[in-house]
Design an enzyme around this catalytic site. Sequence first.
Site, PDB file in Angstrom:
ATOM      1  N   ARG A   1      -1.753  -1.146  -7.748  1.00  0.00           N
ATOM      2  CA  ARG A   1      -1.428  -2.581  -7.690  1.00  0.00           C
ATOM      3  C   ARG A   1      -2.569  -3.507  -8.107  1.00  0.00           C
ATOM      4  NH1 ARG A   1       2.823   0.425  -7.706  1.00  0.00           N
ATOM      5  NH2 ARG A   1       4.729  -0.567  -7.012  1.00  0.00           N
TER       6      ARG A   1
ATOM      7  N   ASP B   1      16.165  -4.861 -11.443  1.00  0.00           N
ATOM      8  CA  ASP B   1      15.647  -6.062 -10.782  1.00  0.00           C
ATOM      9  C   ASP B   1      14.780  -6.906 -11.706  1.00  0.00           C
ATOM     10  OD1 ASP B   1      16.972  -5.323  -8.526  1.00  0.00           O
ATOM     11  OD2 ASP B   1      15.191  -4.768  -7.376  1.00  0.00           O
TER      12      ASP B   1
ATOM     13  N   SER C   1      14.264   4.714  -3.791  1.00  0.00           N
ATOM     14  CA  SER C   1      13.379   3.828  -4.531  1.00  0.00           C
ATOM     15  C   SER C   1      12.101   4.618  -4.830  1.00  0.00           C
ATOM     16  CB  SER C   1      13.071   2.594  -3.677  1.00  0.00           C
ATOM     17  OG  SER C   1      11.892   1.985  -4.146  1.00  0.00           O
TER      18      SER C   1
ATOM     19  N   ASP D   1       3.268  -4.003  -1.561  1.00  0.00           N
ATOM     20  CA  ASP D   1       2.841  -4.220  -2.942  1.00  0.00           C
ATOM     21  C   ASP D   1       2.615  -5.691  -3.276  1.00  0.00           C
ATOM     22  OD1 ASP D   1       2.762  -1.508  -3.466  1.00  0.00           O
ATOM     23  OD2 ASP D   1       4.889  -1.426  -3.969  1.00  0.00           O
TER      24      ASP D   1
END
Length: 406
Positions: free
Chosen positions: A100, A12, A180, A129
């Site tokens: 994050r 991605d 994921s 996120d």
Amino acid sequence: MTIVLAYSGGLDTSVLLKKFALAGHRVIAMTLDLGESDGTAGADAQAALEAARSKALALGAYDALLIDARERFIATMALPALRANALYEGVYPLSAALSRPLIAALLVETAHRYGADAIAHGCTGKGNDQVRIEIAARALDPALKVLAPLRDEPLSRPDAIAFAQANGVPVAHTHAKPYSVDANLWGRSIEAGVLEDPWKAPPEDAFAWTASPNRRPSEPENLVVEFETGVPSFDRLAGAELVAALNQRAGAHGVGRIDLIEDRVVGVKSREVYECPGSIALIVAHKALERLVLTRDELRFKSLLDQRYAELIYDGLWPSPLRKAIDAFNAALAERMTGRVRLKLHQGSVVADGSASPFGLYDESLATYGAGDRFKHDAAEGFIALWGLPLELRAKVERDMLTAAH
Ligand code: ARG
């Protein structure tokens, strides 16, 4: 535009990088080492990090950075969370959530260094996120643009692969990945795929850091975690090395597996599986020392703050003054958090089975049922009479009213 992109090296963000470059932007690809490779499945992840930098340059990045942020992550994010025993919904040690705000800070710092106009990330519009990265970045520099192309225009896996193949973006595995995954020293999160059915038990192939039940040692293992003003060490290891070592030691016993239907910030429930051997072991040890050292009042009050702290972190409110105030409260208590805790690791569980501290409030001569008892037994009778007085008064009024009604 000059854009700093949070770049994992995966499909991605590689497609994003290529699209930015094709549109004529100057892209700085920023890849972080947060200790993803320090679990037991290490070598592949480390190689992937190193490959990410050269891959970014090959895709047309103006510059590509691999930043080792492990110590900063542990010192500025994980240790404050440990002081708060931070567990979202009582079980998740917030590994992804804690990373994050640090990713955001490094994006902003890198943007300043390169005089960039924007930062960019590959989060979708469905997750937590994006919230965490953007709120943290805005608090640091509201003038920087934040680009989230995968939120504006979700990219399906077939589309990503088609774009990649047409534009010379290497695609590592053409078959769909089953999950994921996001990982750092504080834990590994696994979502999507078969896990989306909340009735299905997580398959063993979801786990990489924790041993399967049939591979765990049959004998328990003890280890002693030392704390010095709230900062843990073990075997003379501290910081990132300590957490990495505990991931290995506790992971070998299958400690730290978590299976949670959790409440996301954006309102949906999702099924998340985690393996967090090091952080869970440290939180168990930290709580045990607190129980020895802190007063009853401190413990009761702190448990409310602990829960609130976990919610603030999960909800992306890291810059909150409330979070900073709780950190200050915890730092004040941590002045007495010196001592040691023995952990027992066995068959997926970690328990504290011994604790000691110069600040410990445990007094055997008060607690004992054996010889040498110094507790003032005769004081108990008067204490009970006064302690229960408000309830006695209320019960009397209730009885009188009942009698009057008949
Ligand atoms: N649900 C967890 C959290 O919100 C994990 C998120 C993991 N992120 C990811 N991109 N896989 O903290």
